[in-house]
Design a protein around this motif. Structure first.
Motif, PDB file in Angstrom:
ATOM      1  N   SER A 143       0.846  -1.199   0.000  1.00 52.93           N
ATOM      2  CA  SER A 143       0.000   0.000   0.000  1.00 52.93           C
ATOM      3  C   SER A 143       0.880   1.246   0.000  1.00 52.93           C
ATOM      4  O   SER A 143       1.850   1.329   0.752  1.00 52.93           O
ATOM      5  N   LYS A 144       0.498   2.230  -0.813  1.00 50.93           N
ATOM      6  CA  LYS A 144       1.316   3.435  -0.976  1.00 50.93           C
ATOM      7  C   LYS A 144       0.410   4.664  -0.972  1.00 50.93           C
ATOM      8  O   LYS A 144      -0.591   4.698  -1.692  1.00 50.93           O
ATOM      9  N   PHE A 145       0.773   5.654  -0.168  1.00 45.30           N
ATOM     10  CA  PHE A 145      -0.008   6.882  -0.059  1.00 45.30           C
ATOM     11  C   PHE A 145       0.919   8.093  -0.133  1.00 45.30           C
ATOM     12  O   PHE A 145       2.047   8.057   0.392  1.00 45.30           O
ATOM     13  N   PHE A 146       0.439   9.169  -0.748  1.00 48.53           N
ATOM     14  CA  PHE A 146       1.106  10.468  -0.699  1.00 48.53           C
ATOM     15  C   PHE A 146       0.239  11.418   0.123  1.00 48.53           C
ATOM     16  O   PHE A 146      -0.991  11.451  -0.032  1.00 48.53           O
ATOM     17  N   VAL A 147       0.870  12.178   0.987  1.00 46.82           N
ATOM     18  CA  VAL A 147       0.178  13.182   1.794  1.00 46.82           C
ATOM     19  C   VAL A 147       0.841  14.530   1.510  1.00 46.82           C
ATOM     20  O   VAL A 147       2.061  14.676   1.658  1.00 46.82           O
ATOM     21  N   SER A 148       0.030  15.508   1.118  1.00 43.75           N
ATOM     22  CA  SER A 148       0.569  16.830   0.791  1.00 43.75           C
ATOM     23  C   SER A 148      -0.426  17.898   1.208  1.00 43.75           C
ATOM     24  O   SER A 148      -1.534  17.599   1.660  1.00 43.75           O
ATOM     25  N   GLY A 149      -0.039  19.151   1.055  1.00 47.99           N
ATOM     26  CA  GLY A 149      -0.913  20.258   1.411  1.00 47.99           C
ATOM     27  C   GLY A 149      -0.366  21.045   2.590  1.00 47.99           C
ATOM     28  O   GLY A 149       0.561  20.599   3.289  1.00 47.99           O
ATOM     29  N   PRO A 150      -0.945  22.229   2.838  1.00 56.83           N
ATOM     30  CA  PRO A 150      -0.459  23.092   3.923  1.00 56.83           C
ATOM     31  C   PRO A 150      -0.454  22.418   5.289  1.00 56.83           C
ATOM     32  O   PRO A 150       0.399  22.714   6.129  1.00 56.83           O
ATOM     33  N   ASP A 151      -1.403  21.522   5.535  1.00 55.60           N
ATOM     34  CA  ASP A 151      -1.515  20.894   6.855  1.00 55.60           C
ATOM     35  C   ASP A 151      -0.981  19.465   6.883  1.00 55.60           C
ATOM     36  O   ASP A 151      -1.316  18.685   7.782  1.00 55.60           O
ATOM     37  N   ALA A 152      -0.149  19.101   5.907  1.00 60.87           N
ATOM     38  CA  ALA A 152       0.311  17.708   5.824  1.00 60.87           C
ATOM     39  C   ALA A 152       1.014  17.283   7.106  1.00 60.87           C
ATOM     40  O   ALA A 152       0.748  16.203   7.657  1.00 60.87           O
ATOM     41  N   ALA A 170      11.996  15.501  -0.666  1.00 63.48           N
ATOM     42  CA  ALA A 170      12.676  16.800  -0.723  1.00 63.48           C
ATOM     43  C   ALA A 170      11.691  17.938  -0.962  1.00 63.48           C
ATOM     44  O   ALA A 170      11.933  19.074  -0.540  1.00 63.48           O
ATOM     45  N   ASP A 171      10.548  17.649  -1.626  1.00 64.97           N
ATOM     46  CA  ASP A 171       9.565  18.705  -1.888  1.00 64.97           C
ATOM     47  C   ASP A 171       8.573  18.866  -0.743  1.00 64.97           C
ATOM     48  O   ASP A 171       7.606  19.624  -0.865  1.00 64.97           O
ATOM     49  N   CYS A 197      -8.825   5.235   8.168  1.00 63.89           N
ATOM     50  CA  CYS A 197      -8.304   5.998   9.303  1.00 63.89           C
ATOM     51  C   CYS A 197      -7.838   7.387   8.860  1.00 63.89           C
ATOM     52  O   CYS A 197      -8.134   8.392   9.514  1.00 63.89           O
ATOM     53  N   PHE A 198      -7.138   7.450   7.743  1.00 64.62           N
ATOM     54  CA  PHE A 198      -6.654   8.743   7.239  1.00 64.62           C
ATOM     55  C   PHE A 198      -7.821   9.665   6.887  1.00 64.62           C
ATOM     56  O   PHE A 198      -7.830  10.852   7.243  1.00 64.62           O
ATOM     57  N   LEU A 199      -8.804   9.117   6.176  1.00 67.99           N
ATOM     58  CA  LEU A 199      -9.933   9.944   5.743  1.00 67.99           C
ATOM     59  C   LEU A 199     -10.745  10.460   6.923  1.00 67.99           C
ATOM     60  O   LEU A 199     -11.287  11.564   6.885  1.00 67.99           O
ATOM     61  N   GLU A 200     -10.823   9.642   7.974  1.00 68.77           N
ATOM     62  CA  GLU A 200     -11.573  10.064   9.161  1.00 68.77           C
ATOM     63  C   GLU A 200     -11.023  11.365   9.739  1.00 68.77           C
ATOM     64  O   GLU A 200     -11.780  12.228  10.195  1.00 68.77           O
ATOM     65  N   HIS A 201      -9.715  11.524   9.707  1.00 68.57           N
ATOM     66  CA  HIS A 201      -9.089  12.709  10.293  1.00 68.57           C
ATOM     67  C   HIS A 201      -8.780  13.788   9.262  1.00 68.57           C
ATOM     68  O   HIS A 201      -8.670  14.971   9.629  1.00 68.57           O
ATOM     69  N   ALA A 202      -8.646  13.409   7.977  1.00 65.82           N
ATOM     70  CA  ALA A 202      -8.224  14.377   6.958  1.00 65.82           C
ATOM     71  C   ALA A 202      -9.246  15.495   6.781  1.00 65.82           C
ATOM     72  O   ALA A 202      -8.877  16.614   6.394  1.00 65.82           O
ATOM     73  N   ARG A 203     -10.528  15.216   7.075  1.00 68.78           N
ATOM     74  CA  ARG A 203     -11.544  16.259   6.857  1.00 68.78           C
ATOM     75  C   ARG A 203     -11.365  17.444   7.794  1.00 68.78           C
ATOM     76  O   ARG A 203     -11.985  18.495   7.576  1.00 68.78           O
ATOM     77  N   ASN A 204     -10.540  17.297   8.817  1.00 69.46           N
ATOM     78  CA  ASN A 204     -10.282  18.410   9.735  1.00 69.46           C
ATOM     79  C   ASN A 204      -9.022  19.192   9.388  1.00 69.46           C
ATOM     80  O   ASN A 204      -8.620  20.085  10.132  1.00 69.46           O
ATOM     81  N   PHE A 205      -8.387  18.847   8.263  1.00 67.86           N
ATOM     82  CA  PHE A 205      -7.130  19.504   7.877  1.00 67.86           C
ATOM     83  C   PHE A 205      -7.176  19.887   6.400  1.00 67.86           C
ATOM     84  O   PHE A 205      -7.910  19.277   5.614  1.00 67.86           O
ATOM     85  N   VAL A 237      -5.475  19.190   3.669  1.00 64.94           N
ATOM     86  CA  VAL A 237      -4.499  18.180   3.281  1.00 64.94           C
ATOM     87  C   VAL A 237      -5.060  17.376   2.115  1.00 64.94           C
ATOM     88  O   VAL A 237      -6.275  17.211   1.968  1.00 64.94           O
ATOM     89  N   THR A 238      -4.165  16.906   1.259  1.00 66.98           N
ATOM     90  CA  THR A 238      -4.540  16.051   0.133  1.00 66.98           C
ATOM     91  C   THR A 238      -3.942  14.665   0.356  1.00 66.98           C
ATOM     92  O   THR A 238      -2.732  14.530   0.567  1.00 66.98           O
ATOM     93  N   LEU A 239      -4.810  13.661   0.329  1.00 68.40           N
ATOM     94  CA  LEU A 239      -4.385  12.275   0.499  1.00 68.40           C
ATOM     95  C   LEU A 239      -4.595  11.550  -0.818  1.00 68.40           C
ATOM     96  O   LEU A 239      -5.688  11.580  -1.376  1.00 68.40           O
ATOM     97  N   ARG A 240      -3.547  10.908  -1.323  1.00 69.03           N
ATOM     98  CA  ARG A 240      -3.658  10.163  -2.574  1.00 69.03           C
ATOM     99  C   ARG A 240      -3.216   8.726  -2.378  1.00 69.03           C
ATOM    100  O   ARG A 240      -2.101   8.480  -1.914  1.00 69.03           O
ATOM    101  N   ASN A 241      -4.098   7.807  -2.700  1.00 67.38           N
ATOM    102  CA  ASN A 241      -3.759   6.388  -2.660  1.00 67.38           C
ATOM    103  C   ASN A 241      -3.097   6.044  -3.987  1.00 67.38           C
ATOM    104  O   ASN A 241      -3.748   6.005  -5.035  1.00 67.38           O
ATOM    105  N   ALA A 242      -1.791   5.787  -3.953  1.00 69.92           N
ATOM    106  CA  ALA A 242      -1.018   5.533  -5.173  1.00 69.92           C
ATOM    107  C   ALA A 242      -0.691   4.053  -5.353  1.00 69.92           C
ATOM    108  O   ALA A 242       0.181   3.704  -6.160  1.00 69.92           O
ATOM    109  N   THR A 243      -1.391   3.182  -4.638  1.00 66.94           N
ATOM    110  CA  THR A 243      -1.050   1.765  -4.653  1.00 66.94           C
ATOM    111  C   THR A 243      -1.086   1.185  -6.058  1.00 66.94           C
ATOM    112  O   THR A 243      -0.171   0.445  -6.456  1.00 66.94           O
ATOM    113  N   ASP A 244      -2.127   1.499  -6.806  1.00 74.18           N
ATOM    114  CA  ASP A 244      -2.275   0.880  -8.119  1.00 74.18           C
ATOM    115  C   ASP A 244      -1.432   1.544  -9.197  1.00 74.18           C
ATOM    116  O   ASP A 244      -1.269   0.967 -10.280  1.00 74.18           O
ATOM    117  N   GLU A 245      -0.900   2.731  -8.936  1.00 75.30           N
ATOM    118  CA  GLU A 245      -0.142   3.417  -9.980  1.00 75.30           C
ATOM    119  C   GLU A 245       1.364   3.212  -9.853  1.00 75.30           C
ATOM    120  O   GLU A 245       2.099   3.382 -10.824  1.00 75.30           O
TER     121      GLU A 245
END
Length: 812
Positions: A488-497, A537-538, A556-564, A566-574
């Motif tokens: 499983s692979k996820f990217f987390v980005s955004g001002p509140d990451a 590095a970015d 679990c991530f989505l449950e808390h992400a709505r309060n920040f 933040v952008t969550l991307r599930n990159a598992t299939d890519e």
């Protein structure tokens, strides 16, 4: 009708009524159940009503034992007779392998707190006089098992809930669901609208339709199921009531029904029902047309074992639909991305599992997590994008193999392959034998070239044992490449990451260019699981986790992400992934990264963006198996080219393909702690000895207070590593550990350590079990094997003989 409630439960079968009762038991009384017709109108009313404890998943077995015991409680609270007959239950074995399984299961019952005993043919005959025991080897006898009146039990749950303040509306059809701007659920019925904080889908046969009202496709399919009731048998006159029987090798179950017998089978040619959707007008007393021709072979086996039944007339034939998930276990829990939408469906054995399902979901809603880890029935163990064709294929396979022996080295083939990496064809051509995890195919091991190979299912060391051992030794001696694309692979980005990760991750966050192992905790301070967190590095964060935990972590991530922000991307299939490791891995990676010599430049835990060969990669330096290693993550369009370059360049270094089973063994040799085994919600950080992974400098993460409180007290059980003296069978987990006749703990995972020279196990032991010099024994397949505590990493038994693999192993 009420216009507002804390919880609205949709569905008045045994599951909906159990959830209703257990919510009131947890203190929530502002709860409403809606039933389209009468209670039990669905699968409940025509169920056989048996209850038993055995299940391949330990915690589901615990919850089934809880269910067996709850009926007396709800009968007393409601005044409704449940018609319970605690006649005991027999699980019968007629083959040596089945007997081996039952002996191991009996030993596991010590871990589960289930009191059972092993019986021989003569003892079985005393309990079941109509059984021909000439071919029978033995059975497990559980005195808690039996059967009941399905209607009575359902109304007892409902009556106990109403007595505690719950409300039930019958003949109330749910016609739609909608989320309001404030987050509440609007439940639209034929009698008006109820606004609820929480909605529970306990729709049974209609769970798919209720799911679609919220935009959820549930992996469920109803299946036809037959049982028949015989005329009275003279052979039963004047005898005590027989125990319930699961004749595992005969492929049937049976129990006494007055002076006759109820006999049911799971035929191999299972028939799905209402594939396009369950009709809303399906009547509460409607059965399907019987088809006894489908049952001929199964019934013949039953008549041979129970000749009195063969000569009896048939009083009644029942063919009714039950809903099945792809693996036969329920779908329970919250749905990712839909706050406060819960499911409790796919429970094909409602009177076996209903109490445990109701308790677990109520605890989850009220406390934030169940009291035991219920991953085995968590909806998040499946990809909700699973096509219906895959669901049907797997459910049919499970139904037809309901009583098959659950060998640990056997994988079933229906609905596969579903997801594959770009290397699937290349691996298949090399003799790869695949396993499936969360629908993703990964090579388990590579069979020898030039000869046919078929692994034999077994509880002992299989004919693949030497193949896996050779892969382990090859990696330790030179360099191996493992396809980890399913990770499983996820990217987390955004001002509140960073702020978001500080909330959900209980471990220190990495600096730029680094990765760290990390824990996710529940609000109760227990371990949800582990993952790796890297900082690019970015400033973007790159997270990797076990394949099978993808939906759990994303929820679990989505449950808390709505309060920040933040952008969550599930990159598992890519993104594909390869793990290159071994004594010569640095040389190989250096050769592939030209003058940058990335292999030499990176130290363990470093994260870099680099070209490996011609492929752009996230490169993570990892020593997870005790050797220098590199995790290479690249877009799938580059994966095959990267793999080819690794093999071509790696010929000079003895590169070899390595499967997941060898990889898992090598990981265990180096470092304990496997997600869902040791790292699970059954355990605290203190029990696992993982306090060094916690961030002790901050208190803003989920579960901090509870985790710190657990560290302040010595836990009853602590995690230890064991060397186990075995001959041809090794620990796999859930085996009891003994000092003499005293139970001192239980194993959680095990492998044979091919490069350390003995069987390994991880175990939670009490103080007596951890005492220096304790004379430990582990029950492996019911046999006591000597064991002793060892250090981590597992020490080698003797110096290893290194045999370099032939260079042809690196050919494409």
């Amino acid at each position: 009708m009420l216009q507002q409630a804390r919880v609205v439960i949709i569905g008045g079968g045994v599951i909906g009524c159990s959830v209703l009762y257990h919510l009131t038991k947890q203190g929530w009384t502002d709860v409403v159940l809606l039933e389209r017709k009468e209670l039990t109108a669905g699968s409940t009313w025509h169920a056989a009503g048996g209850f038993h404890t055995i299940n391949g998943n330990a915690n589901i077995a615990r919850l089934q034992a809880y269910t067996c015991g709850i009926y007396k409680e709800i009968q007393e609270l409601s005044g409704q007779d449940v018609g319970a007959h605690y006649v005991g239950g027999l699980l019968v074995a007629a083959t040596n392998q089945r007997w081996e399984y039952l002996r191991a299961e009996h030993a596991r019952h010590h871990v589960l707190g289930i009191e059972s005993e092993l019986l021989g043919p003569a003892e079985i005959k005393k309990l079941c006089s109509i059984m021909d025991t000439r071919d029978v080897i033995g059975a497990i006898y559980d005195p808690l098992e039996g059967y009941l009146d399905p209607s009575g039990a359902t109304y007892a749950y409902a009556g106990a809930a109403k007595a505690a303040g719950a409300t039930i509306y019958r003949h109330t059809m749910v016609e739609g669901l909608a989320r309001r701007p404030g987050g509440e659920w609007e439940v639209r019925t034929n009698k008006g609208v109820i606004v609820a904080e929480h909605v529970v889908n306990a729709g049974g046969l209609w769970a798919r339709e209720v799911g679609k009202m919220a935009g959820v496709d549930l992996p469920l399919v109803p299946m036809e199921h037959h049982y028949l009731i015989t005329d009275d048998l003279p052979e039963l006159n004047g005898l005590p009531e027989m125990p319930s029987i699961a004749d595992l090798d005969g492929g049937l179950y049976l129990r006494q029904e007055h002076q006759g017998m109820l006999l049911g089978v799971y035929e191999s040619n299972a028939v799905p029902w209402a594939v396009a959707g369950t009709p809303w007008d399906y009547a509460e007393n409607e059965l399907l047309i019987p088809d006894l021709d489908r049952l001929g072979e199964d019934l013949t086996r039953g008549f041979e074992r129970y000749p009195a039944i063969a000569s009896a007339g048939i009083k009644r034939i029942v063919n009714g639909p039950f809903t099945f998930s792809p693996d036969g276990n329920p779908l329970v829990g919250p749905v990712a991305g839909l706050p406060n939408y819960w499911v409790a469906c796919g429970v094909m054995a409602g009177f076996v599992q209903g109490g445990g399902v109701g308790r677990s979901l109520a605890e989850w809603m009220v406390d934030g997590q169940p009291s035991v880890d219920v991953f085995g029935m968590d909806i998040a163990r499946f990809d909700t994008r699973l096509p219906q064709s895959v669901t049907i294929a797997r459910a049919r396979e499970f139904y037809g193999r309901r009583f098959d022996i659950p060998y640990p080295n056997e994988t079933w083939l229906a609905g596969r392959p579903y997801k594959t990496s770009p290397l699937y064809a290349a691996h298949e051509a090399k003799g790869a034998v695949f396993l499936s995890s969360f629908g993703f195919e990964a090579p388990a091991y590579f069979a020898p070239a030039g000869q046919p190979f078929q692994e034999q299912p077994t509880f002992r060391r299989s004919n693949a044992f030497d193949i896996i051992g050779a892969e382990c030794r090859a990696l330790r001696s030179a360099v191996g490449v493992v396809d980890l694309s399913a990770v499983s692979k996820f990217f987390v980005s955004g001002p509140d990451a960073e702020a978001f990760l500080r909330k959900v991750v209980a471990s220190p966050l990495p600096s730029i260019g680094r990765t760290v192992p990390a824990l996710l905790l529940s609000a109760a301070g227990r371990i949800i699981g582990d993952l790796n967190v890297g900082c690019r590095a970015d400033g973007r964060y790159f997270l990797t986790a076990p394949t099978f935990m993808q939906a759990v972590y994303e929820r679990c991530f989505l449950e808390h992400a709505r309060n920040f922000d933040v952008t969550l991307r599930n990159a598992t299939d890519e993104l594909g992934a390869l793990f290159v490791a071994g004594p010569r891995a640095v040389e190989l990676i250096d050769a592939l990264s030209a003058h940058y010599r990335i292999g030499t430049a990176l130290k363990s835990g470093d994260l870099a963006e680099a070209a490996i060969g011609y492929a752009p990669c996230h490169v993570v330096a990892s020593d997870r198996i005790g050797e220098r290693g590199f995790e290479l993550y690249t877009p799938n369009v580059h994966l095959e080219a990267l793999y080819r370059q690794i093999l071509i360049t790696g010929r000079a270094f003895g590169v070899r393909d390595i499967g997941i089973r060898a990889f898992s063994t090598l990981v265990m040799e180096q470092a304990p702690g496997t997600t869902l085994r040791e790292m699970s919600q059954d355990h605290t950080v203190a029990e696992c000895g993982s306090h060094d992974l916690l961030d002790h400098e901050r208190s803003d993460y989920v579960g901090h207070a509870a985790a710190m409180a657990s560290l302040a007290h010595e836990p009853e059980f602590r995690l230890s590593a064991l060397r186990v003296e075995t001959l041809d069978a090794d620990p796999v987990g859930e085996e009891p550990v003994w000092v003499g006749d005293r139970y001192v703990g239980y194993t959680t995972s095990g492998h044979y350590g091919h490069t350390v020279g003995y069987a390994m196990a991880m175990a939670f032991l009490n103080e007596e079990g951890r005492a220096p010099g304790a004379s430990l024994e582990v029950s492996v397949l019911g046999e006591r094997c000597r064991a002793r505590i060892v250090t981590i990493p597992f020490p080698k038994l003797e110096p290893m003989t290194i045999e370099l693999p032939e260079l042809v192993t690196g050919q494409i």
